[in-house]
Design a protein around this motif. Structure first.
Motif, PDB file in Angstrom:
ATOM      1  N   ILE A 176       0.815  -1.213   0.000  1.00 12.98           N
ATOM      2  CA  ILE A 176       0.000   0.000   0.000  1.00 12.98           C
ATOM      3  C   ILE A 176       0.852   1.268   0.000  1.00 12.98           C
ATOM      4  O   ILE A 176       0.420   2.329  -0.405  1.00 12.98           O
ATOM      5  N   TYR A 177       2.099   1.151   0.463  1.00 14.69           N
ATOM      6  CA  TYR A 177       2.989   2.311   0.520  1.00 14.69           C
ATOM      7  C   TYR A 177       3.898   2.413  -0.708  1.00 14.69           C
ATOM      8  O   TYR A 177       4.579   3.416  -0.881  1.00 14.69           O
TER       9      TYR A 177
ATOM     10  N   ASP B 255      -3.678   5.527  -2.142  1.00 16.79           N
ATOM     11  CA  ASP B 255      -2.774   4.755  -1.288  1.00 16.79           C
ATOM     12  C   ASP B 255      -2.413   5.521  -0.018  1.00 16.79           C
ATOM     13  O   ASP B 255      -2.393   4.972   1.081  1.00 16.79           O
ATOM     14  N   VAL B 256      -2.100   6.818  -0.202  1.00 17.77           N
ATOM     15  CA  VAL B 256      -1.750   7.633   0.963  1.00 17.77           C
ATOM     16  C   VAL B 256      -2.944   7.754   1.900  1.00 17.77           C
ATOM     17  O   VAL B 256      -2.808   7.653   3.128  1.00 17.77           O
ATOM     18  N   SER B 257      -4.128   7.963   1.321  1.00 21.33           N
ATOM     19  CA  SER B 257      -5.330   8.096   2.140  1.00 21.33           C
ATOM     20  C   SER B 257      -5.601   6.813   2.930  1.00 21.33           C
ATOM     21  O   SER B 257      -5.903   6.856   4.126  1.00 21.33           O
TER      22      SER B 257
ATOM     23  N   SER C 264      -5.441   6.571   6.921  1.00 22.40           N
ATOM     24  CA  SER C 264      -6.688   6.158   7.578  1.00 22.40           C
ATOM     25  C   SER C 264      -6.467   4.962   8.482  1.00 22.40           C
ATOM     26  O   SER C 264      -7.110   4.826   9.533  1.00 22.40           O
ATOM     27  N   SER C 265      -5.536   4.089   8.082  1.00 21.07           N
ATOM     28  CA  SER C 265      -5.271   2.898   8.893  1.00 21.07           C
ATOM     29  C   SER C 265      -4.629   3.239  10.228  1.00 21.07           C
ATOM     30  O   SER C 265      -4.641   2.426  11.156  1.00 21.07           O
TER      31      SER C 265
ATOM     32  N   PRO D 214      -7.766  15.571  -0.139  1.00 12.77           N
ATOM     33  CA  PRO D 214      -8.774  14.518   0.121  1.00 12.77           C
ATOM     34  C   PRO D 214      -8.711  13.962   1.541  1.00 12.77           C
ATOM     35  O   PRO D 214      -9.747  13.638   2.118  1.00 12.77           O
ATOM     36  N   LEU D 215      -7.496  13.886   2.101  1.00 13.34           N
ATOM     37  CA  LEU D 215      -7.368  13.390   3.475  1.00 13.34           C
ATOM     38  C   LEU D 215      -8.029  14.331   4.462  1.00 13.34           C
ATOM     39  O   LEU D 215      -8.729  13.910   5.384  1.00 13.34           O
ATOM     40  N   VAL D 216      -7.777  15.625   4.269  1.00 17.03           N
ATOM     41  CA  VAL D 216      -8.298  16.622   5.194  1.00 17.03           C
ATOM     42  C   VAL D 216      -9.823  16.692   5.110  1.00 17.03           C
ATOM     43  O   VAL D 216     -10.510  16.781   6.135  1.00 17.03           O
TER      44      VAL D 216
END
Length: 434
Positions: free
Chosen positions: A3-4, A309-311, A315-316, A354-356
């Protein structure tokens, strides 16, 4: 670990290219092309088609037309006596406040930022008047220069901010709302800086020697010197907030008013206008080419699933929203030591926004938070542009200027934290006006 993989590869390659000294827009393009060919498996023709479509759509966005207009407007003003008149107009109003004329740095940068949109231009324009004046009158140089470096960053926050225009295009949010969102945080920053100066001078009055006291007649007479700046602010911001004009249209109105005023005062010559045009072309070309390349990189990362992938990875971790903002703040402070505010913005917004938003933050709020992070970058060596401007104008070493600006760096951090705890300080005015 899968995922990274794509995100880590992208970031490592980007920082390798930047470390090798490659121009930022070229790094964005090369990274995107290599990523699409190697990671996604696209052929060169398909990559070229995507590049041309995305970059043309980005560069031709109508909202970006305000950028060269505001730059030209600020550059014309830089060659006039408006800055000296601004200093004369503010001086009688601050002579009884602890800190006296040092507050003219804060007030001058605040007002000039409201017609300029650039941190570097704000710092340089006010510095060319106040640095010599304050030195001659015996004011503490460290406090004067630190306040000027800090207040010069208001050009990023107080509308019309070029950084806010760029963020609005990248994040696809209303630029008028972004401008409104910057008003209260900008005022809080200005008041916080002035409060710090007052406290320092109350504890040590020798930092700001006594001056001749002005009476009310002097203060009202000084309003004539503030008139041109106030008129331009009313034309530019008033037309936006009343709904008369869009930000791009208000830039045209502001530029027209600037040209008329400078012609009427016989300060605008053909040589000055040609110089301002050339500076505008250089700066606008740099900014817009960076925007176009960043838009292509954003599209390429979408194909490579980097934002997803970053999100997923973040999130994990199950971070609290405040913890996420704290982590992002630390990352931006570190990036500010190596990149300017616009570069940080165009590089990070496609990934971070998108994360924020998923964490529950409003994109308008995050735009203001990102501008605060860019302000911090203007004060951090070795790439603190406000420090470089003052070094070039005074000959003082970068280490001393950094130390002088450090208290204002801390104040800006505290204001950023305040905005995170009370997002209504950012969102209240846009909600009332639009």
């Amino acid at each position: 670990m899968d995922i990274y993989a794509s995100a880590l590869t992208v970031f490592l390659l980007l920082f390798f290219l930047l470390g090798a000294g490659l121009w930022l827009f070229a790094s964005f393009l090369l990274l995107s092309v290599v990523g699409l060919i190697v990671t996604v498996g696209m052929d060169l023709g398909r990559v070229g088609a995507i590049m041309s479509q995305v970059m043309w759509r980005s560069a031709s966005a109508w909202e970006l037309s305000a950028i060269p207009l505001f730059i030209l407007m600020g550059d014309i003003i830089f060659h006039t006596d408006m800055a000296s008149r601004l200093f004369r107009g503010l001086s009688p109003w601050v002579d009884r406040i602890p800190g006296r004329l040092i507050h003219a740095n804060i007030g001058g940068c605040t007002l000039f930022a409201a017609i300029c949109g650039s941190s570097v231009a704000t710092t340089a324009t006010i510095a060319k008047i106040t640095v010599g004046e304050l030195r001659q009158r015996g004011y503490d140089q460290n406090l004067a220069l630190g306040s000027l470096a800090g207040a010069g960053t208001f050009g990023l926050m107080i509308p019309p901010s070029i950084n806010m225009i760029i963020y609005g295009v990248l994040a696809e949010v209303s630029i008028a709302k972004m401008f409104a969102a910057g008003v209260i945080p900008g005022a809080i920053l200005a008041l916080s800086y002035s409060g710090y100066i007052m406290l320092r001078c109350l504890l040590n009055p020798s930092l700001a020697p006594g001056a001749q006291r002005a009476d009310w007649r002097d203060r009202f007479a000084a309003l004539r010197d503030l008139g041109p700046i106030v008129l331009l602010i009313v034309v530019v911001l008033g037309s936006i907030y009343t709904g008369v004009a869009t930000p791009s249209e208000s830039a045209v109105m502001g530029l027209l008013a600037t040209v008329v005023m400078t012609l009427a005062s016989r300060q605008l010559t053909l040589c000055i206008f040609a110089t301002a045009l050339m500076n505008t072309v250089k700066t606008s070309s740099m900014l817009l080419s960076l925007m176009a390349a960043a838009s292509f990189m954003s599209a390429a990362m979408g194909y490579m699933h980097v934002p997803q992938d970053v999100s997923t990875a973040i999130s994990s971790l199950h971070l609290h929203p405040f913890a996420l903002i704290l982590v992002l703040g630390l990352v931006y402070v570190a990036l500010g030591c190596a990149l300017d505010g616009v570069s940080m913005m165009v590089m990070s917004v496609p990934i971070v926004l998108p994360l924020v938003v998923a964490a529950g933050y409003d994109p308008i709020w995050f735009g203001v938070f990102l501008v605060v992070m860019a302000e911090l970058g203007q004060l951090t060596p070795p790439i603190g542009f406000n420090l470089f401007v003052l070094q070039g104008m005074t000959g003082i070493g970068l280490s001393r200027l950094s130390a002088a600006a450090f208290p204002f760096f801390v104040i800006t951090c505290l204001v950023g934290a305040l905005l995170a705890v009370f997002p209504g300080l950012v969102l209240w005015l846009p909600g009332r006006l639009f």
